[in-house]
Design a protein around this motif. Structure first.
Motif, PDB file in Angstrom:
ATOM      1  N   MET A 169       0.835  -1.213   0.000  1.00 40.43           N
ATOM      2  CA  MET A 169       0.000   0.000   0.000  1.00 40.43           C
ATOM      3  C   MET A 169       0.868   1.261   0.000  1.00 40.43           C
ATOM      4  O   MET A 169       0.358   2.350   0.150  1.00 40.43           O
ATOM      5  CB  MET A 169      -0.902   0.016   1.241  1.00 40.43           C
ATOM      6  N   ARG A 229      -9.413   3.493  -9.964  1.00 36.96           N
ATOM      7  CA  ARG A 229     -10.530   2.753 -10.558  1.00 36.96           C
ATOM      8  C   ARG A 229     -10.775   3.086 -12.010  1.00 36.96           C
ATOM      9  O   ARG A 229     -11.334   2.275 -12.738  1.00 36.96           O
ATOM     10  CB  ARG A 229     -11.800   3.014  -9.753  1.00 36.96           C
ATOM     11  N   ASN A 262      -8.677  -6.114  -1.584  1.00 40.98           N
ATOM     12  CA  ASN A 262      -8.113  -4.886  -1.037  1.00 40.98           C
ATOM     13  C   ASN A 262      -6.949  -4.474  -1.940  1.00 40.98           C
ATOM     14  O   ASN A 262      -6.347  -5.305  -2.600  1.00 40.98           O
ATOM     15  CB  ASN A 262      -7.588  -5.146   0.380  1.00 40.98           C
ATOM     16  N   PHE A 263      -6.626  -3.167  -2.007  1.00 43.49           N
ATOM     17  CA  PHE A 263      -5.505  -2.741  -2.834  1.00 43.49           C
ATOM     18  C   PHE A 263      -4.189  -3.244  -2.258  1.00 43.49           C
ATOM     19  O   PHE A 263      -3.981  -3.220  -1.047  1.00 43.49           O
ATOM     20  CB  PHE A 263      -5.455  -1.216  -2.940  1.00 43.49           C
ATOM     21  N   GLU A 272     -14.794  -0.161   1.244  1.00 47.35           N
ATOM     22  CA  GLU A 272     -13.660   0.404   0.503  1.00 47.35           C
ATOM     23  C   GLU A 272     -12.322   0.033   1.148  1.00 47.35           C
ATOM     24  O   GLU A 272     -12.259  -0.195   2.356  1.00 47.35           O
ATOM     25  CB  GLU A 272     -13.753   1.946   0.491  1.00 47.35           C
ATOM     26  N   PRO A 273     -11.233   0.045   0.374  1.00 46.98           N
ATOM     27  CA  PRO A 273      -9.910  -0.248   0.935  1.00 46.98           C
ATOM     28  C   PRO A 273      -9.534   0.591   2.165  1.00 46.98           C
ATOM     29  O   PRO A 273      -8.982   0.038   3.120  1.00 46.98           O
ATOM     30  CB  PRO A 273      -8.961   0.030  -0.232  1.00 46.98           C
TER      31      PRO A 273
END
Lengths: 197, 197
Positions: free
Chosen positions: A1, A31, B59-60, B84-85
């Motif tokens: 991340m 996105r 998840n990112f 959301e992440p």
């Protein structure tokens, strides 16, 4: 991340972008299509490379001298002083002004450390003293807020000795407004500035 | 001004950025150093290139499987479903959860055209049915707003037939809050959900 958090941090450094919005903007870019992201990054870099202040009026332009300063059909004897480049675009859209501009790139705000030296006032004085065609009027079109008023007042004191006509844009009730919903200060300005009909 | 206006337009396409803010952001980037602008553009492109959804929880991540799903020390029998992440990051910061996650990438919002097929619900069902280690609990941690509640309700109906324990995060008065300033709905949830002490 790491790169995701770095992107959020990059957005947070922009003015007025809080943590929630930075997160939303970063999520959005992850996105949409790669093409769209590439286009966004290119717009940023190209604008930075090609857009420079006009050497005369300091408005943003992609030539050395902007199209307004370079237009012989405009009245070169009137200067309209504004705070920011978008103010020029706003006045141009009104279609009611044919003179030139001078962009200060800010307004006086002592509390934020923005004094006269942070604005492009020296360039304005230079233009007024050295221009081939003498300027006969300076219109002060800074914003009608505290900083804009302070800037207009300061400029008036600086320009007075030059003996040039100095004017300030009219302040009053905005068109389409409702007297009932107009703040007291605006109403007071509208009354003081009343004109014969 | 073509590239300047193109930059403003690029910012306007981002969600929740209005005309005034787009202008301010563009002006800001033209004023900071070229180095800073280059860095901003690079963060955008690098994040887009390197950040992908985790193949398990969506998840990112910058690896194929994120560090949470790949951690054998975590409880692989509990899934926490979030929208959301950044919700994952928020729950991780709380330090009170040791299971895995599933990111839906949105919440049901029929008025905006976001139905069940727009969310990653199919992937959730696949995980629950095909996972080597059977999942014993699904925690629904969608937002406590209309869309989040609708999503939790929909998921409950989908998951019920699987016979897995389904829980919803508690709703009540937030810590450090003031009863006097708490809205009626939150108070009503806090009362209904009261616990023995």
């Amino acid at each position: 991340m790491k790169n995701f958090n770095r992107l959020i941090a990059a957005f947070r450094r922009l003015p007025g972008v809080g943590p929630k919005q930075a997160e939303r903007l970063a999520l959005h870019l992850l996105r949409v299509s790669s093409h769209e992201v590439e286009e966004f990054a290119t717009s940023v870099k190209e604008a930075k490379l090609s857009v420079k202040p006009c050497t005369v009026c300091l408005n943003f332009t992609e030539q050395g001298v902007c199209s307004i300063c370079g237009d012989p059909g405009r009245d070169h004897e009137i200067l309209c002083v504004v705070e920011e480049p978008p103010d020029v675009q706003a006045i141009e859209r009104s279609g009611s002004y044919q003179g030139l501009y001078h962009v200060l790139h800010g307004s006086l705000s002592p509390l934020d450390g923005i004094g006269p030296d942070s604005l492009r006032i020296r360039e304005l004085m230079g233009r007024l003293k050295n221009s081939k065609q003498p300027v006969r009027e300076v219109i002060l079109a800074t914003d009608p807020d505290t900083e804009g008023e302070a800037t207009a007042l300061y400029l008036t004191q600086m320009l007075r000795p030059l003996g040039i006509r100095i004017t300030r844009i009219a302040q009053g009730v905005p068109l389409g407004g409702d007297l009932d919903y107009t703040d007291e200060l605006t109403l007071s300005h509208a009354l003081t500035g009343r004109r014969e009909v």
